[in-house]
Design a protein around this motif. Sequence first.
Motif, PDB file in Angstrom:
ATOM      1  N   ILE A   1      75.046  61.542  13.632  1.00  8.09           N
ATOM      2  CA  ILE A   1      75.068  62.156  12.335  1.00  8.09           C
ATOM      3  C   ILE A   1      74.280  63.403  12.128  1.00  8.09           C
ATOM      4  O   ILE A   1      74.463  64.598  11.695  1.00  8.09           O
ATOM      5  CB  ILE A   1      74.352  61.282  11.324  1.00  8.09           C
ATOM      6  N   ARG A   2      73.078  63.529  12.800  1.00  8.20           N
ATOM      7  CA  ARG A   2      72.126  64.580  12.874  1.00  8.20           C
ATOM      8  C   ARG A   2      72.630  65.934  13.706  1.00  8.20           C
ATOM      9  O   ARG A   2      72.664  66.894  13.169  1.00  8.20           O
ATOM     10  CB  ARG A   2      70.668  64.358  13.700  1.00  8.20           C
TER      11      ARG A   2
ATOM     12  N   THR B   1      70.909  66.665  -2.022  1.00 10.70           N
ATOM     13  CA  THR B   1      71.905  66.564  -1.096  1.00 10.70           C
ATOM     14  C   THR B   1      71.289  65.564  -0.029  1.00 10.70           C
ATOM     15  O   THR B   1      70.672  66.116   0.875  1.00 10.70           O
ATOM     16  CB  THR B   1      72.412  67.727  -0.414  1.00 10.70           C
ATOM     17  N   GLY B   2      71.252  64.261  -0.513  1.00 10.54           N
ATOM     18  CA  GLY B   2      70.660  63.322   0.228  1.00 10.54           C
ATOM     19  C   GLY B   2      71.188  63.091   1.606  1.00 10.54           C
ATOM     20  O   GLY B   2      70.543  62.538   2.527  1.00 10.54           O
ATOM     21  N   GLN B   3      72.562  63.616   1.998  1.00  9.70           N
ATOM     22  CA  GLN B   3      73.239  63.722   3.187  1.00  9.70           C
ATOM     23  C   GLN B   3      72.435  64.224   4.104  1.00  9.70           C
ATOM     24  O   GLN B   3      72.702  64.265   5.468  1.00  9.70           O
ATOM     25  CB  GLN B   3      74.721  64.050   3.042  1.00  9.70           C
ATOM     26  N   TYR B   4      71.375  65.067   3.949  1.00 10.31           N
ATOM     27  CA  TYR B   4      70.633  65.848   4.905  1.00 10.31           C
ATOM     28  C   TYR B   4      69.238  65.301   5.031  1.00 10.31           C
ATOM     29  O   TYR B   4      68.351  65.826   5.819  1.00 10.31           O
ATOM     30  CB  TYR B   4      70.734  67.194   4.382  1.00 10.31           C
ATOM     31  N   THR B   5      68.877  64.142   4.394  1.00 12.37           N
ATOM     32  CA  THR B   5      67.671  63.432   4.872  1.00 12.37           C
ATOM     33  C   THR B   5      67.975  62.862   6.290  1.00 12.37           C
ATOM     34  O   THR B   5      69.046  62.776   6.864  1.00 12.37           O
ATOM     35  CB  THR B   5      67.480  62.397   3.851  1.00 12.37           C
ATOM     36  N   ASP B   6      66.965  62.078   6.665  1.00  6.60           N
ATOM     37  CA  ASP B   6      66.792  61.389   8.048  1.00  6.60           C
ATOM     38  C   ASP B   6      67.745  60.174   7.964  1.00  6.60           C
ATOM     39  O   ASP B   6      67.530  59.246   7.309  1.00  6.60           O
ATOM     40  CB  ASP B   6      65.433  61.024   8.453  1.00  6.60           C
ATOM     41  N   PRO B   7      68.902  60.197   8.704  1.00  3.25           N
ATOM     42  CA  PRO B   7      69.760  58.962   8.345  1.00  3.25           C
ATOM     43  C   PRO B   7      69.063  57.592   8.995  1.00  3.25           C
ATOM     44  O   PRO B   7      69.506  56.642   8.760  1.00  3.25           O
ATOM     45  CB  PRO B   7      70.840  59.500   9.407  1.00  3.25           C
TER      46      PRO B   7
ATOM     47  N   PRO C   1      73.977  52.760   1.879  1.00  2.00           N
ATOM     48  CA  PRO C   1      73.786  51.580   2.959  1.00  2.00           C
ATOM     49  C   PRO C   1      73.084  52.274   4.280  1.00  2.00           C
ATOM     50  O   PRO C   1      73.209  53.375   4.535  1.00  2.00           O
ATOM     51  CB  PRO C   1      75.518  51.087   3.562  1.00  2.00           C
ATOM     52  N   PRO C   2      72.467  51.237   4.988  1.00  2.00           N
ATOM     53  CA  PRO C   2      71.791  51.676   6.277  1.00  2.00           C
ATOM     54  C   PRO C   2      73.152  52.053   7.262  1.00  2.00           C
ATOM     55  O   PRO C   2      74.430  51.577   7.086  1.00  2.00           O
ATOM     56  CB  PRO C   2      71.129  50.492   6.635  1.00  2.00           C
ATOM     57  N   VAL C   3      72.968  52.965   8.393  1.00  2.00           N
ATOM     58  CA  VAL C   3      74.008  53.226   9.421  1.00  2.00           C
ATOM     59  C   VAL C   3      73.553  52.314  10.803  1.00  2.00           C
ATOM     60  O   VAL C   3      72.317  52.480  10.946  1.00  2.00           O
ATOM     61  CB  VAL C   3      74.234  54.535   9.341  1.00  2.00           C
ATOM     62  N   PRO C   4      74.427  52.363  11.449  1.00  2.00           N
ATOM     63  CA  PRO C   4      74.004  51.643  12.682  1.00  2.00           C
ATOM     64  C   PRO C   4      73.041  52.448  13.618  1.00  2.00           C
ATOM     65  O   PRO C   4      73.369  53.834  13.337  1.00  2.00           O
ATOM     66  CB  PRO C   4      75.318  51.542  13.536  1.00  2.00           C
ATOM     67  N   ASP C   5      72.091  52.052  14.342  1.00  2.00           N
ATOM     68  CA  ASP C   5      71.155  52.997  15.115  1.00  2.00           C
ATOM     69  C   ASP C   5      72.123  53.871  15.913  1.00  2.00           C
ATOM     70  O   ASP C   5      71.671  55.082  16.323  1.00  2.00           O
ATOM     71  CB  ASP C   5      70.252  52.032  16.118  1.00  2.00           C
ATOM     72  N   ALA C   6      73.045  53.575  16.590  1.00  2.00           N
ATOM     73  CA  ALA C   6      73.888  54.143  17.433  1.00  2.00           C
ATOM     74  C   ALA C   6      74.490  55.321  16.726  1.00  2.00           C
ATOM     75  O   ALA C   6      74.880  56.396  17.551  1.00  2.00           O
ATOM     76  CB  ALA C   6      75.104  53.435  18.099  1.00  2.00           C
ATOM     77  N   TRP C   7      74.647  55.700  15.516  1.00  2.00           N
ATOM     78  CA  TRP C   7      75.255  56.668  14.864  1.00  2.00           C
ATOM     79  C   TRP C   7      74.117  57.670  14.646  1.00  2.00           C
ATOM     80  O   TRP C   7      74.749  58.905  13.953  1.00  2.00           O
ATOM     81  CB  TRP C   7      75.851  56.271  13.485  1.00  2.00           C
ATOM     82  N   VAL C   8      72.872  57.318  14.603  1.00  2.00           N
ATOM     83  CA  VAL C   8      72.143  58.288  13.836  1.00  2.00           C
ATOM     84  C   VAL C   8      71.942  59.546  14.472  1.00  2.00           C
ATOM     85  O   VAL C   8      72.036  60.869  13.851  1.00  2.00           O
ATOM     86  CB  VAL C   8      70.484  57.684  13.920  1.00  2.00           C
TER      87      VAL C   8
END
Length: 270
Positions: free
Chosen positions: A95-96, A73-79, A85-92
């Motif tokens: 997401i966490r 489940t890669g969705q639980y790695t460090d965003p 794709p990468p996500v905007p820094d403001a989303w990190v």
Amino acid sequence: MGEHAAVDRVDEPVTVSTMLDDLRDLGVAAGDTLLVHSSLSALGWVCGDAQAVVDALREAVTERGTLVVPTHTGQYTDPQLWSNPPVPDAWVETIRDARPPFRPESTPSRSVGSIPECFRAYPDAVRSRHPTFSFAAWGADAEAVVADHHYDYGLGEHSPLARVYERDGNVLMLGTGYDTNTSLHLAEYRAEFPKNTVRNDAPVVEDGEVVRVEYDDLATDTSDFADVGTAFEAERGEAFERGTVGDADARLVSQPALVDFAAEWFDANR
């Protein structure tokens, strides 16, 4: 690959029965412990899709054997580290904080294919607790294989990979290559080359409560996994069989032989 192309690739439908025959010809036997990496699209047109493949694998090892698949489940790695794709820094941080907890019984797998996702949903399959590197299993030793999967170093000695090794298991690659062979991560842990550690955290459910767990892992590198596979097959021809299942190129590999070889290869080449 689209469905039209899948139909064109085979002379007749790929079925549970034909896959079972192919698996037997490859060397899969009743009672085996079998770790499977798979690509549904590589098989051609399968009558029943992923469910048919799961049924064929279960029939091949029987209830006396044990079937294991990665349900990562890669969705639980460090965003912050996502790149595809990468996500905007403001989303990190959102997401966490906002992602629901990992639940072994219901959280979907990601980027491991439709066959593992179908397999883990079978009511008699069991799944390990690791929020990133879980495995699902079915059969005689299923509970023992997935039990006590440590959060720290989730592909190492306290993982289902090591439990497969202890049972002298085989790795079946159905239309996949060594570049995605998770057993090579166990070899990384056992090799002695210098390693770096990364830290991750994820929400999980423990005793009915949502908690956030932190855990350490190796900074793994898969860029040379294909090279390991090439060297292994050149030097250890007795430790694997090659054939076809449906239209897929298939390999049946001794997991202990592969892990032992790869650990030595990593020490010599990294």
